[in-house]
Design a protein around this motif. Sequence first.
Motif, PDB file in Angstrom:
ATOM      1  N   TYR A 216      21.787 -48.315 -15.761  1.00  0.00           N
ATOM      2  CA  TYR A 216      21.753 -47.017 -15.086  1.00  0.00           C
ATOM      3  C   TYR A 216      20.451 -46.915 -14.307  1.00  0.00           C
ATOM      4  CZ  TYR A 216      21.627 -42.082 -14.029  1.00  0.00           C
ATOM      5  OH  TYR A 216      21.554 -40.885 -13.359  1.00  0.00           O
ATOM      6  N   THR A 217      20.548 -46.528 -13.052  1.00  0.00           N
ATOM      7  CA  THR A 217      19.398 -46.363 -12.172  1.00  0.00           C
ATOM      8  C   THR A 217      19.255 -44.896 -11.791  1.00  0.00           C
ATOM      9  OG1 THR A 217      19.609 -48.600 -11.264  1.00  0.00           O
ATOM     10  CG2 THR A 217      18.355 -47.008  -9.967  1.00  0.00           C
ATOM     11  N   ALA A 218      18.084 -44.354 -12.057  1.00  0.00           N
ATOM     12  CA  ALA A 218      17.768 -42.982 -11.667  1.00  0.00           C
ATOM     13  C   ALA A 218      16.801 -43.020 -10.492  1.00  0.00           C
ATOM     14  CB  ALA A 218      17.148 -42.226 -12.838  1.00  0.00           C
ATOM     15  N   THR A 219      17.105 -42.234  -9.442  1.00  0.00           N
ATOM     16  CA  THR A 219      16.227 -42.151  -8.277  1.00  0.00           C
ATOM     17  C   THR A 219      15.497 -40.813  -8.314  1.00  0.00           C
ATOM     18  OG1 THR A 219      18.059 -41.285  -6.956  1.00  0.00           O
ATOM     19  CG2 THR A 219      17.664 -43.653  -6.880  1.00  0.00           C
ATOM     20  N   PHE A 220      14.198 -40.852  -8.000  1.00  0.00           N
ATOM     21  CA  PHE A 220      13.361 -39.663  -8.124  1.00  0.00           C
ATOM     22  C   PHE A 220      12.857 -39.144  -6.785  1.00  0.00           C
ATOM     23  CE2 PHE A 220      12.659 -42.339 -11.940  1.00  0.00           C
ATOM     24  CZ  PHE A 220      13.285 -41.513 -12.867  1.00  0.00           C
ATOM     25  N   GLN A 222      11.087 -39.960  -2.803  1.00  0.00           N
ATOM     26  CA  GLN A 222       9.855 -40.570  -2.324  1.00  0.00           C
ATOM     27  C   GLN A 222       9.813 -42.078  -2.578  1.00  0.00           C
ATOM     28  OE1 GLN A 222       7.742 -38.616  -0.567  1.00  0.00           O
ATOM     29  NE2 GLN A 222       9.249 -36.993  -0.982  1.00  0.00           N
ATOM     30  N   GLY A 223      11.003 -42.706  -2.735  1.00  0.00           N
ATOM     31  CA  GLY A 223      11.060 -44.147  -2.920  1.00  0.00           C
ATOM     32  C   GLY A 223      10.980 -44.625  -4.349  1.00  0.00           C
ATOM     33  N   PHE A 224      10.849 -43.736  -5.326  1.00  0.00           N
ATOM     34  CA  PHE A 224      10.724 -44.143  -6.726  1.00  0.00           C
ATOM     35  C   PHE A 224      12.103 -44.219  -7.391  1.00  0.00           C
ATOM     36  CE2 PHE A 224       6.467 -42.461  -5.964  1.00  0.00           C
ATOM     37  CZ  PHE A 224       5.683 -43.434  -6.576  1.00  0.00           C
ATOM     38  N   ALA A 225      12.278 -45.243  -8.233  1.00  0.00           N
ATOM     39  CA  ALA A 225      13.517 -45.407  -8.998  1.00  0.00           C
ATOM     40  C   ALA A 225      13.190 -46.096 -10.314  1.00  0.00           C
ATOM     41  CB  ALA A 225      14.550 -46.220  -8.217  1.00  0.00           C
ATOM     42  N   ALA A 226      14.005 -45.821 -11.320  1.00  0.00           N
ATOM     43  CA  ALA A 226      13.842 -46.449 -12.634  1.00  0.00           C
ATOM     44  C   ALA A 226      15.210 -46.910 -13.119  1.00  0.00           C
ATOM     45  CB  ALA A 226      13.224 -45.475 -13.634  1.00  0.00           C
ATOM     46  N   VAL A 298      12.947 -51.234 -15.622  1.00  0.00           N
ATOM     47  CA  VAL A 298      12.350 -51.496 -14.312  1.00  0.00           C
ATOM     48  C   VAL A 298      11.875 -50.185 -13.691  1.00  0.00           C
ATOM     49  CG1 VAL A 298      12.778 -52.343 -11.975  1.00  0.00           C
ATOM     50  CG2 VAL A 298      13.817 -53.511 -13.920  1.00  0.00           C
ATOM     51  N   LEU A 299      10.683 -50.216 -13.150  1.00  0.00           N
ATOM     52  CA  LEU A 299      10.174 -49.156 -12.282  1.00  0.00           C
ATOM     53  C   LEU A 299       9.991 -49.753 -10.899  1.00  0.00           C
ATOM     54  CD1 LEU A 299       7.472 -47.482 -14.580  1.00  0.00           C
ATOM     55  CD2 LEU A 299       9.767 -46.638 -14.069  1.00  0.00           C
ATOM     56  N   ARG A 300      10.514 -49.090  -9.882  1.00  0.00           N
ATOM     57  CA  ARG A 300      10.503 -49.662  -8.534  1.00  0.00           C
ATOM     58  C   ARG A 300      10.084 -48.594  -7.523  1.00  0.00           C
ATOM     59  NH1 ARG A 300      13.147 -54.343  -6.144  1.00  0.00           N
ATOM     60  NH2 ARG A 300      13.451 -54.028  -3.913  1.00  0.00           N
TER      61      ARG A 300
END
Length: 567
Positions: A216-220, A222-226, A298-300
Amino acid sequence: MIGFVRARRVGHPGDRTKRGTRGLLAGVAGLLSLPAEAAELPDRRKMPLAESLRVCSAYGQAFFFIPGTDTCLRLSGRTRFEYAYQPSLSRTGNNAGTTPGDYSGFQGRARINLDARTQTAYGALRSFIRLDTGSRTGFATMHAGALNRIGGAFPATGLDGFGRVQQQLTLDKAFVQFAGLTAGRASSFFDFYAHDFEFVVASLGSDIASTNLAAYTATFGQGFAATLSLEDPSFRHTPVYSAQNAVPRAVVDSGSLVFAQTNPVTPIFVGYDADGRPSGLGFVDTIQRNRMPDMVGVLRYDQPWGSAQLSGALHEVNHGLMDSAGFSGTHRGSPVTLANNRTPRAPSSAIGWAVQGGLKVNLPFIAAGDTLYLQAAYGEGTALYTGLPAYNGPWAQAASAVQGAAFSQFFNDGVINPFTNRLELTTSVSVTAALLHYWTPAVRSAVFGSYGALTFARGAREAQGAFFALTGTGPGTPGTRFFDLSQVLRDSYRFVVGANLIWSPVKEFDIGVEAIYTRYGPSSGRILDLGRFPSQGPAFVNNPANPVATADKVDAIQVRARVQRDF
């Protein structure tokens, strides 16, 4: 976050022409409306092509609507030819020479991609399928022995073809993405650079392009995702060290022989004398089981200037029970029995872990498309997360970079202590850099390099040598010359440098050549050169009157040419 799962390809960025695709799409559309769906679909024979094949622009170029649906489909693929030359030259410090082996390798490959997307109230629903097939021949790093070990290829059985001819047919990708969920067969989320600029896949670093996962990928913003991903551990296993093999056993299903298997085993002490000194032993099955999934986090961060990623993973290393088929041992001259042994511990496991940091920087001020990657990883019990075995041989206990090499590197994630039956994990580290530069829009090249080291747990090698007098297997008796020079469980390093040059006279068509140089060796001391003199056994080496051939490094060079068309 659609697009976060990589479907990598080498070639020019850009869109395909509509004219070159339309005829192919017409044929695909025909296949997609076979009689099973004829009652629901319009009769395309009475419709103009423009109506039956509507362009779908919502997801980029080359998508079209599947007739009678609101699903957009993109068909793409690849064909590739490669020839490589790798001389079997092993420079060994105080000795040098050539050894017989395969010098040439060939490879023909094909790929088909299907990308289907449907817009829903929750965002796009995506399904992606990739089928890969190929025919490879030649030396070990060309015919991909690792794919044989994980069931991804079919080796030849003929006398001249065994170990050097291979056919491959794999389901490389098959995943669904929906509202942040990714499920199916996809690239590991842990990976970052993953050899994106390379032909040979020679640099160090994690590159698991095909594994089974649910993430599961959460987008926050400003380009941040976990991302949190549960991944199949099968494609991250490197063997637990085994000192020898048990007797072959037949695996029977419903009364019919399915296959014969030779279990790797390693001794543990189960018999002790009155003073508590080990005097008898049994054997533990070292095959790893799938007991828990790998957990990857992962933090991206993505921006127009590039990307940054921090990855972490937990990976279980384990082994089996006492191996009854291979059980043997002595106890003061008598077989080990329930009456005179010490009950071994239950099968043990240990949790390995890895961390990786990666940075990708776009360099448009040099030339459009120029990119720099920097990456570093550290792990315990996780050599395939740091990527140490990437070139020499993933999933092998020990492997060499070139046929007839002086010695093989050991890549075990864990070693069983024969005194305690506990797993002791191996430490590995890697650093990698890669730079892509476009000299002109049609000519580009990449340079890359990496360094890595692998260190076994303190005292693990000496503990394995403690049973050498009873079994004759393992690194040898500590304190002897054979032990000091044996290649078994030696800490090692490896570095690689390489470069390629690619000409694309037409978009999506590449003609290129790449050269790599790699060196590996023991972190300290020297190792018996078994490529030059394979008969250096313990009795011979431990006799001080006998000269021995030793090495402190192995060098390998490979040059590979490629012709590739993407469509």
